[in-house]
Design a protein around this motif. Structure first.
Motif, short mmCIF file in Angstrom:
data_model
loop_
_atom_site.label_atom_id
_atom_site.label_comp_id
_atom_site.label_asym_id
_atom_site.label_seq_id
_atom_site.Cartn_x
_atom_site.Cartn_y
_atom_site.Cartn_z
N GLU A 222 -62.71 8.19 35.30
CA GLU A 222 -61.87 7.21 35.68
C GLU A 222 -60.59 7.01 34.84
O GLU A 222 -59.36 6.78 35.32
N ARG A 223 -60.73 7.04 33.61
CA ARG A 223 -59.58 6.93 32.57
C ARG A 223 -58.83 8.21 32.47
O ARG A 223 -57.78 8.09 32.38
N ARG A 224 -59.51 9.37 32.70
CA ARG A 224 -58.71 10.48 32.20
C ARG A 224 -58.13 11.61 33.45
O ARG A 224 -57.57 12.45 33.23
N GLU B 242 -57.95 2.25 21.94
CA GLU B 242 -58.66 2.67 22.96
C GLU B 242 -60.15 3.50 22.34
O GLU B 242 -59.69 4.25 21.42
#
Length: 417
Positions: A221-223, A206
């Motif tokens: 959005e990822r975290r 990643e």
């Protein structure tokens, strides 16, 4: 392992968002962007952090202090922005032995850094669909043979992830000449190490470069915290999973906030202390509500969305896939989608943000003196600190408003201001 984190830049590609906040301190979920980097480094075994600071350095110092996550923190001042090799040069007085160098605006996993730290000398490698905007790594049997900057016809899609593990004597190789853009580049230092040593390419699972507003959206959005990435079921425990640490998150039954019984909560929704949720509110996660913010009545918040400390989402407002920063106010009867709303912004009643091009093409944003595609079919607006809109303002997709801009009632804003 000592870890140097480069966090001195302003981040001009972030536009008005960095007019009062340095890019490393922009919010990603429950902490600044650079804190995610620091957390991953500590979880990977960093015993000491050295942060290079410059623009907005006081904000970085105030957040990290003298110790962070149990390890000592030192600071090195880069007064002039002369490049990444120069940023490392000002930090070497704090370095003793092998060390790692990380960019303060690159998200990565602790597990990948752990492998990098054990492979001195090494560089992080990541595969992307379009490598033409990056430094591309040429490798043979896992060994880096060359770095080619922004090639027109890349031979591989493996790029330099901007994460390095160096032997101690690399500090003697930092006096590289200035590049064409007038900076001393860390990649030129890497070239010298490649010529001298066997440098391993460590594959990262990643990685994300957070350099533009739409990438800040993607980082959130990822975290955003979910049950497997932090406490969503109550309590104040600090947990770590995959390099992601969540601090003092409390559930919707917490006594220090107020959630109306007529509110509807679906999916992964996490709130901090003192959050107010009014009647008729619908929240669909993933959503993070920071301390002291208020939602509703009759508001609709759809994730992935971050609502910052002290922010206010008012009556009949819809917010979708956005970052609403500290103390911003979206008072009533407004729509904000796929947007970044800066600190202390105030949107007048009926302000509506358009976030979709009907020709199917990605939305573009002006960066510097050129238009850059966001790569996103849906992208709204970027509002700098202290922007205020008049009632019934309409904002076109991809429009950026600089700090302190005002709009008049009923105005349609189709160009940056």
């Amino acid at each position: 392992m000592q870890v140097v984190i480069l966090a001195a830049g302003r981040g001009t590609r972030m536009g008005p968002l960095t007019e009062t906040i340095p890019k490393p301190m922009l919010p990603v979920a429950d902490r600044p962007l650079v804190a995610h980097v620091a957390d991953a480094a500590v979880d990977a075994g960093a015993e000491e952090l050295v942060l290079t600071v410059g623009y907005g350095g006081d904000q970085v110092r105030e957040y990290f202090g003298e110790r962070y996550a149990g390890v000592p923190v030192h600071y090195a001042e880069q007064s002039d922005q002369l490049g990444t090799a120069d940023a490392l040069r000002v930090a070497v007085d704090h370095v003793d032995g092998p060390f790692a160098v990380l960019n303060g605006d690159n998200l990565c996993r602790a597990a990948d850094l752990d492998t990098l730290f054990d492979a001195v000398p090494a560089v992080g490698a990541y595969r992307v669909d379009d490598p033409s905007s990056y430094g591309v790594l040429r490798t043979e049997n896992g060994v880096v043979t060359e770095v080619v900057e922004k090639p027109d016809n890349p031979e591989t899609n493996t790029i330099n992830a901007g994460a390095y593990a160096f032997p101690a004597d690399v500090v003697d190789l930092l006096d590289v000449p200035r590049s064409e853009r007038g900076e001393r580049e860390l990649t030129d230092v890497l070239d010298r190490v490649i010529e001298r040593d066997t440098v391993s390419a460590v594959d990262f699972e990643e990685w994300m470069d957070v350099g533009h507003p739409w990438e800040l959206l993607a980082a959130n959005e990822r975290r955003l915290p979910t049950p497997d990435r932090g406490r969503a079921d109550g309590g104040t425990e600090t947990t770590t999973t995959g390099g992601i640490r969540s601090h003092k998150l409390v559930d919707f039954g917490a006594p220090d906030g107020d959630v109306h019984p007529d509110a509807t909560i679906r999916g992964d929704v996490v709130r901090e202390s003192g959050v107010q949720v009014g009647p008729g509110v619908v929240i669909e996660g993933p959503v993070l509500l920071r301390s002291g913010c208020s939602i509703g009545p009759n508001a609709y918040v759809r994730g992935p969305t971050l609502v910052g400390p002290g922010a206010r989402i008012g009556h009949a407002v819809e917010v979708k896939n956005s970052v609403v920063m500290a103390d911003a106010s979206i008072g009533h009867l407004s729509y904000v989608g796929d947007s970044i709303v800066g600190p202390r912004v105030n949107l007048g009643a009926g302000t509506n943000v358009a976030n979709l091009r009907h020709d199917g093409e990605p939305v573009s944003v002006t960066v510097g003196d050129r238009r850059v595609s966001t790569g996103r079919r849906k992208f709204g607006t970027v509002l700098g600190p202290d922007v205020k809109t008049g009632i019934q303002t309409g904002i076109h997709p991809g429009v950026t408003l600089s700090a302190g801009v005002r709009t008049t009632p009923g105005e349609i804003v189709s160009r940056d201001r």
